[in-house]
Design an enzyme around this catalytic site. Structure first.
Site, PDB file in Angstrom:
ATOM      1  N   GLN A  15      42.765  31.526  38.714  1.00  0.00           N
ATOM      2  CA  GLN A  15      41.456  31.965  38.238  1.00  0.00           C
ATOM      3  C   GLN A  15      41.000  33.136  39.105  1.00  0.00           C
ATOM      4  O   GLN A  15      41.534  33.372  40.176  1.00  0.00           O
ATOM      5  CB  GLN A  15      40.415  30.849  38.325  1.00  0.00           C
ATOM      6  CG  GLN A  15      40.699  29.658  37.431  1.00  0.00           C
ATOM      7  CD  GLN A  15      39.538  28.687  37.367  1.00  0.00           C
ATOM      8  OE1 GLN A  15      39.266  28.114  36.332  1.00  0.00           O
ATOM      9  NE2 GLN A  15      38.869  28.485  38.491  1.00  0.00           N
ATOM     10  N   HIS A 113      40.414  40.346  43.799  1.00  0.00           N
ATOM     11  CA  HIS A 113      40.888  40.273  42.408  1.00  0.00           C
ATOM     12  C   HIS A 113      40.073  41.281  41.605  1.00  0.00           C
ATOM     13  O   HIS A 113      39.209  40.919  40.805  1.00  0.00           O
ATOM     14  CB  HIS A 113      40.746  38.858  41.858  1.00  0.00           C
ATOM     15  CG  HIS A 113      41.605  38.592  40.660  1.00  0.00           C
ATOM     16  ND1 HIS A 113      42.571  37.615  40.627  1.00  0.00           N
ATOM     17  CD2 HIS A 113      41.658  39.198  39.442  1.00  0.00           C
ATOM     18  CE1 HIS A 113      43.168  37.618  39.449  1.00  0.00           C
ATOM     19  NE2 HIS A 113      42.626  38.577  38.709  1.00  0.00           N
ATOM     20  N   ASN A 157      45.164  41.989  44.008  1.00  0.00           N
ATOM     21  CA  ASN A 157      45.649  41.582  42.694  1.00  0.00           C
ATOM     22  C   ASN A 157      45.970  42.811  41.850  1.00  0.00           C
ATOM     23  O   ASN A 157      45.100  43.642  41.586  1.00  0.00           O
ATOM     24  CB  ASN A 157      44.579  40.745  41.983  1.00  0.00           C
ATOM     25  CG  ASN A 157      45.039  40.279  40.612  1.00  0.00           C
ATOM     26  OD1 ASN A 157      45.789  39.323  40.499  1.00  0.00           O
ATOM     27  ND2 ASN A 157      44.597  40.961  39.558  1.00  0.00           N
ATOM     28  N   GLU A 158      47.217  42.939  41.459  1.00  0.00           N
ATOM     29  CA  GLU A 158      47.674  43.972  40.540  1.00  0.00           C
ATOM     30  C   GLU A 158      47.200  45.385  40.880  1.00  0.00           C
ATOM     31  O   GLU A 158      46.562  46.066  40.065  1.00  0.00           O
ATOM     32  CB  GLU A 158      47.265  43.629  39.103  1.00  0.00           C
ATOM     33  CG  GLU A 158      47.945  42.372  38.580  1.00  0.00           C
ATOM     34  CD  GLU A 158      47.625  42.088  37.117  1.00  0.00           C
ATOM     35  OE1 GLU A 158      48.400  41.363  36.479  1.00  0.00           O
ATOM     36  OE2 GLU A 158      46.594  42.586  36.621  1.00  0.00           O
TER      37      GLU A 158
END
Length: 413
Positions: A15, A113, A157-158
């Site tokens: 999440q 994130h 994140n990414e």
């Protein structure tokens, strides 16, 4: 069950705070959602009320027979104003960590994130001279508070997401111009020269941000390791399974070099590489092409083997163990998801048996939530969420995933 996973394998769901918690009002994403014009199709608003409902949500995760949860600590909540740290927010995330442990769930913490404090993005974002230092300070305060109790840390994140979206033509044709207009309007509204956010970066700035993200990742990792040398640390990247048919090798290799290889080389100095896979991309003599076959709602052909292929390539280049930090399917038809999960996991097990080290798998995501510029339209959750009452309802795929995990854990090597 004919395939096996290691006995210490981590099984979970993933999440992200901004997508799930709701009312992340001090974040750059919130600011951009409320900018005119905006690339975001709708506002995140109350999200899934995950900030308040986390104990019940942890009960759901544990009830599925899982033993891990990947979640983000939201920097914008912890430091809503530069230099002003919220003890209440740190207390909250410490309770989440302890709540995980009480339910037998290994806490896997993501430090960024995508969403960051709005003041950070208004001050130059990741391109500011002190960005890496600020991120390291945030990483340190998180580690100081509850770093002794977490199982692993994902720094970023990414950070390659924009390269992947642009390389694959996944954004609408008008998106780049609207993105530029939105960021310019946000800078004016913030009274600053420029405004950025991690997942809405102009195409012309990609190289600059890649370099800045790399410095920030390494600074955060150093801060984490200073507090706790033994905790596994890595970065998670978006990675499609790039497959070449005869004559497509040049196209495939160019995509890999442009989108993944930098981060896979960076990961050689890390404890793991996080792999986030949702699709397979085929390359022929004329470049990328889309074959016939059933498709998910991203428009990609459903390919259960894409995860194993992405994991194999990530390990081959990085040389470090892989952690599947995200994997799933965007679809309104849950029967597709329910069939996809066990098929993909069986092929992942075969890849592990062939010698590729994989530490864990966290499915994206527990419940349908806010999917960034696309709003609440895309469905990737194992649970649906009523947008009025926020009641969570398990889909059939949740039971399928739980049964798969139970079978794998019972037959663990």
């Amino acid at each position: 069950m004919t395939t096996q996973f290691p006995a210490n394998f981590l099984w979970g769901v993933a999440q992200a705070g901004h997508q799930n918690e709701g009312d992340n009002i001090h974040s750059d994403i919130w600011f951009l959602e409320n900018t005119v014009p905006s690339l975001f199709q709708e506002r995140s608003g109350p999200g899934c009320q995950g900030y308040e409902r986390w104990p019940d949500d942890l009960d759901i995760v544990a009830g599925l027979g899982l033993n891990a949860l990947r979640f983000s600590v939201e920097w914008a909540r912890i430091e809503p104003v530069r230099g002003q740290v919220s003890v209440d927010a740190l207390d909250h995330y410490e309770r989440v960590v302890d709540g995980c442990l009480q339910r037998g769930l290994a806490p896997i913490v993501t430090l960024n994130h995508f969403a960051a404090p709005s003041w950070f993005s208004a001050a130059g974002s990741w391109l500011a001279d002190d960005a890496a230092t600020l991120f390291a300070e945030q990483s340190d305060r998180v580690m100081q508070r509850f770093g002794d109790r977490i199982a692993a840390v994902v720094t970023l994140n990414e950070p390659n997401l924009e390269q992947l979206l642009q390389a694959g033509g996944k954004l609408p044709p008008h998106a780049e111009q609207l993105k530029i207009e939105m960021l310019a309007a946000a800078a004016r509204a913030a009274g600053t020269e420029r405004y950025f956010a991690s997942n809405v970066l102009p195409a012309a700035s990609q190289q600059e941000f890649q370099e800045a993200f790399t410095v920030a990742h390494r600074a955060a990792k150093a801060a984490i390791k200073t507090r706790r040398a033994d905790v596994p640390v890595g970065v998670s990247i978006a990675i499609s399974d790039e497959v070449a048919v005869a004559g497509g090798e040049e196209s495939r290799d160019a995509r890999r070099a442009a989108v993944y290889d930098h981060w896979l080389r960076v990961a050689r100095d890390d404890d793991f590489i996080g792999v986030q896979n949702y699709e397979r991309t085929l390359h022929g003599p004329d470049g990328e092409f889309l074959p016939e076959g059933p498709r998910n709602d991203m428009g990609s052909v459903i390919a259960p083997g894409s995860l194993a292929g992405a994991v194999r390539y990530a390990h081959d280049v990085s040389g470090v163990p892989v952690f599947v930090t995200e994997h799933g399917m965007q679809t309104d038809d849950d029967t597709n998801r329910a069939a996809f999960i066990p098929a993909a996991l069986d092929l992942l097990a075969e890849e592990i048996a062939a010698g590729t080290p994989v530490l864990g798998y966290t499915h994206w995501t527990l419940m349908d939530n806010f999917e960034w510029i696309f709003g609440y339209g895309p469905k990737l959750g194992l649970l649906s969420v009523d947008r009025e009452t926020f009641e969570r309802t398990p889909k059939p795929s949740a039971a399928v995933y739980a049964a798969s995990v139970a079978g794998y854990r019972n037959g663990a090597a």
